[in-house]
Write an enzyme that holds these catalytic residues in place. Structure first.
Site, PDB file in Angstrom:
ATOM      1  N   ASP A 143       7.723  11.612   9.981  1.00  0.00           N
ATOM      2  CA  ASP A 143       7.804  12.551  11.107  1.00  0.00           C
ATOM      3  C   ASP A 143       8.388  11.880  12.363  1.00  0.00           C
ATOM      4  OD1 ASP A 143       7.471  14.887  12.503  1.00  0.00           O
ATOM      5  OD2 ASP A 143       5.305  15.032  12.166  1.00  0.00           O
ATOM      6  N   LYS A 145      10.685  14.337   1.841  1.00  0.00           N
ATOM      7  CA  LYS A 145       9.245  14.666   1.863  1.00  0.00           C
ATOM      8  C   LYS A 145       9.112  15.948   2.666  1.00  0.00           C
ATOM      9  CE  LYS A 145       4.911  12.870   3.913  1.00  0.00           C
ATOM     10  NZ  LYS A 145       4.261  11.659   4.461  1.00  0.00           N
ATOM     11  N   ASP A 163       6.648  18.432   4.247  1.00  0.00           N
ATOM     12  CA  ASP A 163       5.260  18.584   4.678  1.00  0.00           C
ATOM     13  C   ASP A 163       4.916  20.068   4.825  1.00  0.00           C
ATOM     14  OD1 ASP A 163       2.755  17.720   5.410  1.00  0.00           O
ATOM     15  OD2 ASP A 163       3.472  16.303   6.917  1.00  0.00           O
ATOM     16  N   SER A 196       4.137  18.141  -0.168  1.00  0.00           N
ATOM     17  CA  SER A 196       2.760  18.010   0.326  1.00  0.00           C
ATOM     18  C   SER A 196       1.941  19.260   0.020  1.00  0.00           C
ATOM     19  CB  SER A 196       2.763  17.747   1.834  1.00  0.00           C
ATOM     20  OG  SER A 196       3.487  16.573   2.109  1.00  0.00           O
ATOM     21  N   ARG A 246       1.711  15.083  -2.818  1.00  0.00           N
ATOM     22  CA  ARG A 246       0.487  14.619  -2.182  1.00  0.00           C
ATOM     23  C   ARG A 246      -0.625  15.595  -2.535  1.00  0.00           C
ATOM     24  NH1 ARG A 246       0.336  12.363   2.661  1.00  0.00           N
ATOM     25  NH2 ARG A 246      -1.869  12.837   2.449  1.00  0.00           N
ATOM     26  N   ASP A 263      -4.607  12.242   4.033  1.00  0.00           N
ATOM     27  CA  ASP A 263      -3.775  11.106   4.480  1.00  0.00           C
ATOM     28  C   ASP A 263      -4.554   9.805   4.389  1.00  0.00           C
ATOM     29  OD1 ASP A 263      -2.037  13.077   5.191  1.00  0.00           O
ATOM     30  OD2 ASP A 263      -2.000  12.588   7.332  1.00  0.00           O
TER      31      ASP A 263
HETATM   32  C1  GLA Z   1       0.856  14.877   7.650  1.00  0.00           C
HETATM   33  C2  GLA Z   1       1.203  14.105   6.380  1.00  0.00           C
HETATM   34  C3  GLA Z   1       1.368  12.634   6.694  1.00  0.00           C
HETATM   35  C4  GLA Z   1       2.459  12.470   7.743  1.00  0.00           C
HETATM   36  C5  GLA Z   1       2.124  13.274   8.986  1.00  0.00           C
HETATM   37  C6  GLA Z   1       3.269  13.296   9.980  1.00  0.00           C
HETATM   38  O1  GLA Z   1      -0.413  14.538   8.130  1.00  0.00           O
HETATM   39  O2  GLA Z   1       0.224  14.291   5.393  1.00  0.00           O
HETATM   40  O3  GLA Z   1       1.692  11.918   5.534  1.00  0.00           O
HETATM   41  O4  GLA Z   1       3.691  12.856   7.212  1.00  0.00           O
HETATM   42  O5  GLA Z   1       1.821  14.638   8.649  1.00  0.00           O
HETATM   43  O6  GLA Z   1       3.001  14.038  11.106  1.00  0.00           O
END
Ligand code: GLA
Length: 419
Positions: free
Chosen positions: A78, A154, A156, A188, A213, A217
């Site tokens: 991010d 990735k 999200d 994710s 995922r 986290d």
């Molecule tokens: C989420 C994702 C993390 C990361 C953050 C970035 O929490 O699960 O892995 O990418 O966002 O803001």
């Protein structure tokens, strides 16, 4: 009948992720856990999210022996974007922190034999508050990433609903395929739906994403590693069968080399991630990593096990009252990886067991190689008791293979021909 079959075939093929990528779990580096959303390049130029950070990491991967071992992805997370899209509605990087743009960064990374990953979010905003990839932007953003020469995305899920995710994640998969550039796809999605059926359909996910995922986290702490291991083990009946070549569960980044893990705990994270057939995405500062952390991450036998071509995820097979747990991952050529893991907090524990107790066939003689010390134990019969000494919050890990079969396995063919 034929018509139905061909319609079905078209439906399935339009669903499947046909990129042929990630036949073994991906390996590389990902910015988030260690570098977060640090955009303060004025006061912290060395560590802020900028092209320099990714160029530095690409240099280290290419120079310090990582690339040759398979660590090839340099992944942006991010906070790389400008706060607004440009006048054509295209995503653009922050002009001050990425003055040369993402295409130039991709060229830099590719020139070193590496691959570039990028981050976006299927919602109004990314989790860090940057522009999201809403429905009207999915195809456009896929094309932008392909034109920049990106190799992995990735995606999200912050600020998107369950319905939007159910439509958006498969649509991005198709959009990436349609660009014609092989772009690996990390979703994710399940992490936003609790990670378990019926909310999560893993059969569908395996057709749409290369990795996903499932859970929370990771943070820079042993507690965080333990909670991840516990969740993945407790739910292994659901999770273990859905992993395989091209589609992996992702328990999140390796935090080895940072501040939260002791030496033993670092050995444990590496061993447990490997036995789970997890992606090996390091999130640490490769410019200053200690020799001992580097050795753990660069253990050749460990990487060979993680990258085993069968791609079978391991399982926790035993939880002893003594707080010793045993994990097993089947490997090619009838080999296995065994991890003896201690959740104890007192002192090194002498764990006595035998391969027969771990359900190995009594028909063979085995040899084991300790993955960390290199020590070889040979002539091991399944009924022989052996002792492993496991440090608190540490592991002993074995690569185990049969060297001799004691009896010819029962032969059905022979029996038939004799009849
Ligand atoms: C989420 C994702 C993390 C990361 C953050 C970035 O929490 O699960 O892995 O990418 O966002 O803001």
């Amino acid at each position: 009948m034929k018509l139905i079959a061909s319609v079905l075939a078209i439906l399935v093929s339009s669903l499947a992720l046909e990129n042929g990528l990630m036949r073994t779990p991906p390996m590389g580096w990902l910015a988030w856990e260690r570098f977060r959303c640090n955009i303060d390049c004025k006061n912290d130029p060395h560590n802020c999210i900028s092209e320099k950070l990714f160029m530095d990491m690409a240099d280290r991967l290419a120079t310090d022996g990582w690339r040759e071992l398979g660590y090839v992805y340099v992944n942006i997370d991010d906070c790389w974007m400008a706060k607004q899209r440009d006048s054509a509605g295209q995503l653009i990087p922050d002009p001050e922190r990425f003055p040369r743009g993402i295409k130039a960064l991709a060229d830099y990374v590719h020139a070193r034999g590496l691959k570039l990953g990028i981050y976006a979010d299927l919602g109004t905003h990314t989790c860090g508050g940057y522009p999201g990839t809403t429905f009207n932007r999915i195809e456009q953003d896929a094309l932008t990433f392909a034109q920049w020469g990106v190799d992995m995305l990735k995606l999200d899920g912050c600020y998107s609903s369950a319905c939007e995710q159910a439509e958006g994640y498969p649509r991005m998969s198709k959009a990436l395929n349609a660009t014609g550039r092989p772009i690996a796809y990390s979703c994710s999605w399940p992490a936003y739906r609790g990670g378990l059926p019926p909310q999560v359909n893993y059969t569908l996910l395996a057709n749409v994403c290369n990795l996903w995922r499932n859970y929370d986290d990771i943070q820079d702490s042993w507690d965080s590693v333990l909670s991840i291991v516990e969740w993945f083990s407790a739910n292994q009946d659901v999770l273990q069968p859905v992993a395989g070549p091209g589609h992996w569960n992702d328990p999140d980044m390796l935090i080895i080399g940072n501040f939260g893990l002791s030496y033993e705990q670092s050995l444990s994270q590496m061993a447990l991630w490997t036995v789970m057939a997890a992606p090996l995405l390091m999130s640490t500062d490769l410019r200053t990593i200690s020799e001992s952390s580097q050795q753990i991450l660069q253990n050749k036998l460990m990487i060979k096990i993680n990258q085993d071509p069968l791609g079978i995820q391991g399982r926790r097979i035993l939880q002893e009252k003594s707080r010793i747990e045993v994990f097993l991952r089947p490997l090619s050529h009838s080999a296995s990886a065994l991890v003896f893991f201690s959740r104890r907090t007192d002192m090194p524990y002498r764990y006595i067991t035998s391969l027969a107790q771990l359900n190995f066939t009594q028909n063979a003689v085995y040899e084991a190689q300790d993955v960390y010390t290199g020590q070889i134990i040979s002539g091991l019969k399944a009924t022989n008791n052996f002792t492993v000494i496991i440090n608190p919050s540490g592991v002993v890990m074995w690569y185990l293979y049969p060297t001799m079969y004691l009896h010819q396995p029962f032969s059905f063919v022979k029996q038939l021909s004799e009849a």
